[in-house]
Write a protein that holds these residues in place. Structure first.
Motif, PDB file in Angstrom:
ATOM      1  N   THR A 118       0.821  -1.132   0.095  1.00  0.00           N
ATOM      2  CA  THR A 118       0.019   0.014   0.047  1.00  0.00           C
ATOM      3  C   THR A 118       0.896   1.217  -0.043  1.00  0.00           C
ATOM      4  OG1 THR A 118      -1.662  -1.047   1.278  1.00  0.00           O
ATOM      5  CG2 THR A 118      -1.978   1.172   1.168  1.00  0.00           C
ATOM      6  N   ILE A 119       0.533   2.246  -0.939  1.00  0.00           N
ATOM      7  CA  ILE A 119       1.203   3.655  -0.900  1.00  0.00           C
ATOM      8  C   ILE A 119      -0.096   4.689  -0.723  1.00  0.00           C
ATOM      9  CG2 ILE A 119       2.561   5.004  -2.102  1.00  0.00           C
ATOM     10  CD1 ILE A 119       3.967   2.899  -3.413  1.00  0.00           C
ATOM     11  N   VAL A 120       0.172   5.389   0.319  1.00  0.00           N
ATOM     12  CA  VAL A 120      -0.549   6.533   0.354  1.00  0.00           C
ATOM     13  C   VAL A 120       0.145   7.725   0.178  1.00  0.00           C
ATOM     14  CG1 VAL A 120      -2.004   7.785   1.808  1.00  0.00           C
ATOM     15  CG2 VAL A 120      -1.968   5.363   2.112  1.00  0.00           C
ATOM     16  N   ALA A 121      -0.018   8.545  -0.589  1.00  0.00           N
ATOM     17  CA  ALA A 121       0.643   9.924  -0.958  1.00  0.00           C
ATOM     18  C   ALA A 121      -0.117  11.124  -1.123  1.00  0.00           C
ATOM     19  CB  ALA A 121       1.292   9.679  -2.353  1.00  0.00           C
ATOM     20  N   GLU A 122       0.430  12.191  -0.620  1.00  0.00           N
ATOM     21  CA  GLU A 122      -0.228  13.317  -0.796  1.00  0.00           C
ATOM     22  C   GLU A 122       0.411  14.269  -2.046  1.00  0.00           C
ATOM     23  OE1 GLU A 122      -1.257  14.021   3.943  1.00  0.00           O
ATOM     24  OE2 GLU A 122       0.301  15.116   3.064  1.00  0.00           O
ATOM     25  N   ILE A 123      -0.774  14.752  -2.678  1.00  0.00           N
ATOM     26  CA  ILE A 123      -0.413  15.557  -3.959  1.00  0.00           C
ATOM     27  C   ILE A 123      -0.895  17.214  -3.458  1.00  0.00           C
ATOM     28  CG2 ILE A 123      -0.680  16.262  -6.240  1.00  0.00           C
ATOM     29  CD1 ILE A 123      -1.671  12.853  -6.466  1.00  0.00           C
ATOM     30  N   PRO A 124      -0.028  18.216  -3.561  1.00  0.00           N
ATOM     31  CA  PRO A 124      -0.184  19.729  -3.086  1.00  0.00           C
ATOM     32  C   PRO A 124      -1.270  20.347  -4.225  1.00  0.00           C
ATOM     33  CG  PRO A 124       2.113  18.973  -3.023  1.00  0.00           C
ATOM     34  CD  PRO A 124       1.504  17.848  -3.708  1.00  0.00           C
ATOM     35  N   SER A 125      -1.761  21.266  -3.640  1.00  0.00           N
ATOM     36  CA  SER A 125      -2.750  21.695  -4.436  1.00  0.00           C
ATOM     37  C   SER A 125      -2.333  22.461  -5.584  1.00  0.00           C
ATOM     38  CB  SER A 125      -3.419  22.953  -3.403  1.00  0.00           C
ATOM     39  OG  SER A 125      -2.582  24.020  -2.960  1.00  0.00           O
ATOM     40  N   ASP A 126      -1.107  22.968  -5.760  1.00  0.00           N
ATOM     41  CA  ASP A 126      -0.628  23.524  -6.935  1.00  0.00           C
ATOM     42  C   ASP A 126       0.178  22.456  -7.988  1.00  0.00           C
ATOM     43  OD1 ASP A 126       1.677  22.621  -5.441  1.00  0.00           O
ATOM     44  OD2 ASP A 126       2.785  24.476  -5.626  1.00  0.00           O
ATOM     45  N   ALA A 127      -0.159  21.267  -7.677  1.00  0.00           N
ATOM     46  CA  ALA A 127       0.247  20.124  -8.658  1.00  0.00           C
ATOM     47  C   ALA A 127      -0.788  19.564  -9.608  1.00  0.00           C
ATOM     48  CB  ALA A 127       0.754  19.183  -7.860  1.00  0.00           C
ATOM     49  N   ASP A 128      -0.533  19.058 -10.742  1.00  0.00           N
ATOM     50  CA  ASP A 128      -1.728  18.462 -11.631  1.00  0.00           C
ATOM     51  C   ASP A 128      -1.921  17.158 -11.190  1.00  0.00           C
ATOM     52  OD1 ASP A 128      -3.316  17.381 -13.518  1.00  0.00           O
ATOM     53  OD2 ASP A 128      -1.619  17.302 -14.934  1.00  0.00           O
ATOM     54  N   ALA A 129      -2.814  17.047 -10.179  1.00  0.00           N
ATOM     55  CA  ALA A 129      -3.125  15.762  -9.338  1.00  0.00           C
ATOM     56  C   ALA A 129      -3.667  14.771 -10.354  1.00  0.00           C
ATOM     57  CB  ALA A 129      -4.241  15.860  -8.432  1.00  0.00           C
ATOM     58  N   ALA A 130      -4.649  15.033 -11.338  1.00  0.00           N
ATOM     59  CA  ALA A 130      -4.987  13.873 -12.214  1.00  0.00           C
ATOM     60  C   ALA A 130      -3.883  13.610 -13.096  1.00  0.00           C
ATOM     61  CB  ALA A 130      -6.084  14.760 -13.265  1.00  0.00           C
ATOM     62  N   GLY A 131      -3.054  14.452 -13.500  1.00  0.00           N
ATOM     63  CA  GLY A 131      -1.901  13.983 -14.424  1.00  0.00           C
ATOM     64  C   GLY A 131      -1.179  13.024 -13.787  1.00  0.00           C
ATOM     65  N   ILE A 132      -0.510  13.509 -12.667  1.00  0.00           N
ATOM     66  CA  ILE A 132       0.251  12.679 -11.722  1.00  0.00           C
ATOM     67  C   ILE A 132      -0.294  11.227 -11.631  1.00  0.00           C
ATOM     68  CG2 ILE A 132       1.204  12.064  -9.212  1.00  0.00           C
ATOM     69  CD1 ILE A 132       1.584  15.297  -9.021  1.00  0.00           C
ATOM     70  N   VAL A 133      -1.601  11.252 -11.260  1.00  0.00           N
ATOM     71  CA  VAL A 133      -1.986   9.933 -10.948  1.00  0.00           C
ATOM     72  C   VAL A 133      -2.152   8.775 -12.172  1.00  0.00           C
ATOM     73  CG1 VAL A 133      -4.283   8.592 -10.237  1.00  0.00           C
ATOM     74  CG2 VAL A 133      -3.571  10.419  -8.989  1.00  0.00           C
ATOM     75  N   GLU A 134      -2.544   9.630 -13.229  1.00  0.00           N
ATOM     76  CA  GLU A 134      -2.612   9.016 -14.756  1.00  0.00           C
ATOM     77  C   GLU A 134      -1.463   8.556 -15.074  1.00  0.00           C
ATOM     78  OE1 GLU A 134      -4.167   9.757 -19.449  1.00  0.00           O
ATOM     79  OE2 GLU A 134      -4.394  11.342 -17.555  1.00  0.00           O
TER      80      GLU A 134
END
Length: 229
Positions: A118-134
């Motif tokens: 399991t990996i739980v990660a946090e993506i900052p608000s100024d990052a492209d969250a959808a792009g990172i996950v994809e």
């Protein structure tokens, strides 16, 4: 897959799961019958990452041997305890937590138990969250997105008061100075703003001496995190 969204939050927390993966933290948990949990992920000057893992149960020698079988991974035992140990995995490639960090997510929990990861990660608000996950899912076919949720802020690891108190007892004045200077200079930013060579020059010490002090300080800090948890 379970997904929950809260538009009031500014930080996206994502959870990825790995079944029967060959990554050291997953494979070792199955073969050595132990639980591995990431205590800290630290970038090194040579482009590699030092991953400090708490290991509960299992034989340390067997765990080290299993992890070393993974290409691009160097393993060292930092400390042994009555019911477990602390390992440093030096990784150069092929690590999902490292890849998430490179993409802009901050791994907060990496856990391997009974052959499941399991990996739980946090993506900052100024990052492209959808792009990172994809992109992560495209590059890591072993991973599945288990959940995602918004939250108001990043998760602190230790309270400031606790951290300062522990560091005062564990670090020499010189180690603390080197650690603080490195932090202020952006040594731990992604991407890194200053190299170890540049910080060593600012402190008036050699690169080798900087490396010695910063690694000793980091190990003291990781041990503090391990004991807190």
């Amino acid at each position: 897959m379970t997904e929950t969204d809260d538009d009031d939050g500014s930080v996206l927390e994502v959870e990825f799961r790995f079944e029967r993966a060959a990554y050291p933290f997953v494979r070792a948990s199955a073969v050595a019958d132990c639980t591995l949990e990431l205590a800290e992920l630290v970038p090194r000057a040579d482009g590699r990452y030092a991953e400090f893992f708490n290991v509960t149960g299992g034989d340390p020698e067997q765990i080290a041997a299993l992890a070393a079988e993974h290409e691009g991974t160097e393993v060292s035992l930092v400390e042994s305890y009555r019911d477990g140990s602390l390992f440093e995995f030096m990784v150069s490639d092929g690590c999902p937590a490292r890849r998430l960090a490179e993409l802009g997510a901050l791994p907060r929990r990496v856990r391997g138990s009974a052959g499941r990861g399991t990996i739980v990660a946090e993506i900052p608000s100024d990052a492209d969250a959808a792009g990172i996950v994809e992109r992560f899912l495209e590059e890591t076919p072993e991973a599945t997105l288990a959940s995602k949720r918004s939250k108001p802020s990043m998760t602190p690891l230790l309270s400031e008061a606790t951290l300062h108190r522990r560091l005062e007892t564990r670090l020499t004045e010189r180690q603390l100075e080197v650690l603080r200077t490195a932090f202020d200079a952006g040594y731990y930013d992604w991407p890194r703003e200053s190299s170890g060579k540049e910080i060593a020059a600012e402190l008036g010490i050699s690169s080798a001496t900087f490396s010695e002090h910063i690694h000793a300080a980091e190990r003291a800090l990781i041990t503090t995190l391990f004991e807190e948890r």
